[in-house]
Design a protein around this motif. Structure first.
Motif, short mmCIF file in Angstrom:
data_model
loop_
_atom_site.label_atom_id
_atom_site.label_comp_id
_atom_site.label_asym_id
_atom_site.label_seq_id
_atom_site.Cartn_x
_atom_site.Cartn_y
_atom_site.Cartn_z
N LEU A 35 36.22 8.39 -13.45
CA LEU A 35 36.11 8.02 -11.96
C LEU A 35 34.64 8.17 -11.50
O LEU A 35 34.11 7.58 -10.72
CB LEU A 35 37.10 8.98 -11.20
N GLY A 36 34.07 9.28 -12.19
CA GLY A 36 32.75 9.37 -11.66
C GLY A 36 31.49 8.39 -12.04
O GLY A 36 30.94 8.10 -11.46
N ASN A 37 32.10 7.82 -13.28
CA ASN A 37 31.22 6.85 -13.75
C ASN A 37 31.43 5.45 -12.76
O ASN A 37 30.44 4.76 -12.60
CB ASN A 37 31.45 6.32 -15.19
N SER A 46 24.67 7.71 -8.04
CA SER A 46 25.17 9.05 -7.90
C SER A 46 25.15 9.87 -9.38
O SER A 46 25.36 10.96 -9.48
CB SER A 46 26.79 9.08 -7.60
N GLY A 47 24.63 8.97 -10.31
CA GLY A 47 24.30 9.55 -11.71
C GLY A 47 25.80 9.53 -12.37
O GLY A 47 25.76 9.45 -13.74
N GLY A 48 26.88 9.32 -11.66
CA GLY A 48 28.06 9.10 -12.64
C GLY A 48 28.50 10.52 -13.32
O GLY A 48 27.92 11.41 -13.27
N GLY A 49 29.70 10.41 -14.05
CA GLY A 49 30.37 11.48 -14.69
C GLY A 49 30.99 12.42 -13.93
O GLY A 49 31.20 12.44 -12.65
N ARG A 50 31.32 13.38 -14.60
CA ARG A 50 32.44 14.43 -13.84
C ARG A 50 31.42 15.40 -12.65
O ARG A 50 32.12 15.62 -11.76
CB ARG A 50 32.76 15.53 -14.85
N ASP A 51 30.26 15.58 -12.98
CA ASP A 51 29.32 16.34 -12.03
C ASP A 51 29.33 15.36 -10.61
O ASP A 51 29.36 16.06 -9.54
CB ASP A 51 28.01 16.59 -12.36
N TYR A 105 31.54 13.12 -9.68
CA TYR A 105 32.77 13.22 -9.23
C TYR A 105 33.37 14.46 -8.18
O TYR A 105 33.90 14.30 -7.27
CB TYR A 105 33.95 12.89 -10.02
N ILE A 106 33.05 15.55 -8.78
CA ILE A 106 33.41 16.59 -7.97
C ILE A 106 32.79 16.70 -6.59
O ILE A 106 33.40 17.20 -5.55
CB ILE A 106 33.06 18.02 -8.90
N ASN A 107 31.53 16.51 -6.65
CA ASN A 107 30.84 16.13 -5.20
C ASN A 107 31.57 15.23 -4.66
O ASN A 107 31.67 15.35 -3.06
CB ASN A 107 29.15 15.95 -5.56
N TYR A 108 32.00 14.25 -4.94
CA TYR A 108 32.79 13.11 -4.07
C TYR A 108 33.85 13.60 -3.56
O TYR A 108 34.35 13.35 -2.52
CB TYR A 108 32.64 11.87 -4.94
N GLY A 167 31.28 23.57 -10.29
CA GLY A 167 30.10 22.61 -10.39
C GLY A 167 29.72 21.84 -8.83
O GLY A 167 29.09 20.97 -9.13
N PHE A 168 30.38 22.11 -7.87
CA PHE A 168 30.09 21.45 -6.49
C PHE A 168 28.89 21.90 -6.15
O PHE A 168 28.52 23.12 -6.07
CB PHE A 168 31.42 21.89 -5.50
N ARG A 169 27.75 20.81 -5.87
CA ARG A 169 26.68 21.28 -5.62
C ARG A 169 26.20 20.63 -4.25
O ARG A 169 25.50 19.62 -4.20
CB ARG A 169 25.69 20.84 -6.71
N PRO A 170 26.58 21.28 -2.89
CA PRO A 170 26.15 20.41 -1.81
C PRO A 170 24.62 20.88 -1.42
O PRO A 170 24.31 21.61 -2.03
CB PRO A 170 26.80 21.16 -0.64
N ASN A 171 24.07 20.10 -0.85
CA ASN A 171 22.56 20.27 -0.52
C ASN A 171 22.44 20.70 1.05
O ASN A 171 21.10 20.21 1.69
CB ASN A 171 21.67 19.25 -0.84
N ALA A 172 23.37 20.87 1.69
CA ALA A 172 23.48 20.87 3.34
C ALA A 172 22.62 22.19 3.88
O ALA A 172 22.53 23.14 2.95
CB ALA A 172 24.86 20.96 3.84
#
Length: 261
Positions: free
Chosen positions: A51-53, A59-64, A66-69, A139-144
């Motif tokens: 789903l991330g891809n 977004s760069g795709g992949g699992r990383d 998708y967890i942000n999304y 792995g969730f990485r917000p930049n807020a």
């Protein structure tokens, strides 16, 4: 002592009652928290790579990616799941005669419902904090910024208040606790039928139209934008309007139902 002061004192007492109930019977709280956590882990580790891809938008795709999304959708699902517990507790109070007993006492009538709402809001905020902590751990990485975190927390709190008053109204309308447990079920499905798990532009036209205009989508897009820096546009205003409208209408519905019971 003024009427307002008495009402606030009685509401505080009823809130303590709800919090003691949550501490005495922690199984429901654990269940309401673990459900969105399991979904988070399932979607990230089983489906996240594929789903991330498909997210696109740089977004760069992949699992990383998708967890942000997915985190904003999981947070709203956590609140919708907790609404089930609120509806059940309200229906239990109504059917077991405790509310009838409260009405014989010299306490504010509104304090009974207020206690349910405040206790549930506290429970849901703690539940969301647990979900965010687990998301950060995997792995969730917000930049807020701090201000953006505060704005996201404010919107989520407003959403929780709206959903909680709706759950209270549904619990009051339910003849049994069992039926009350099913009443909020459509709320749990709305993140799936919105932008909670996949972008709406990947959906068929009819479903996409519903997903774009249902209330959960602008809320999720606003939280996502605040935490991750994606485009918000007018979603913030729409999300606030939806939350305020649902909260006011649900409060009036609950108050009217409670007074007629």
């Amino acid at each position: 002592m003024s009427t307002l002061t008495l009402a606030m004192r009685d509401s505080a007492t009823m809130t303590r009652r709800q919090l003691k109930r949550l501490l005495r019977y922690p199984s429901m709280t654990v269940q309401l928290i673990i459900t969105p956590v399991i979904l988070l882990l399932l979607f990230v580790y089983v489906l996240g790579g594929t789903l991330g891809n498909g997210l696109g938008n740089g977004s760069g795709g992949g699992r990383d990616a998708y967890i942000n999304y997915i985190v904003p959708g999981i947070l709203l699902m956590a609140a919708a799941t907790a609404a089930t517990g609120t509806a059940v507790m309200v229906a239990t109070d109504m059917t077991e005669g405790i509310v009838a007993r409260f009405r014989t006492m010299r306490i504010s009538r509104a304090s009974v419902l207020t206690g349910h709402v405040v206790g549930s809001v506290i429970q849901q905020l703690l539940g969301m904090a647990v979900v965010i902590a687990i998301a950060l751990a995997i792995g969730f990485r917000p930049n807020a910024t701090a201000l953006e975190w505060l704005a996201a927390a404010g919107l989520l709190t407003l959403f929780i208040i709206a959903v909680t008053w709706l759950a209270v109204a549904l619990g009051l309308r339910s003849p049994t606790p069992e039926s009350a447990s099913n009443a909020p079920m459509p709320l749990i499905l709305l993140p799936f039928l919105g932008s909670g798990f996949v972008p709406t532009d990947s959906m068929p036209t009819a479903i996409r139209w519903f997903a774009d205009y249902q209330p959960f989508t602008p809320i999720m897009e606003t939280v996502r934008g605040l935490l991750l820096g994606t485009h918000i546009g007018n979603d913030a205003a729409i999300a606030t309007a939806w939350c305020a409208g649902i909260a006011v209408l649900s409060y009036l519905w609950a108050k009217r139902t409670y007074n007629k019971a």
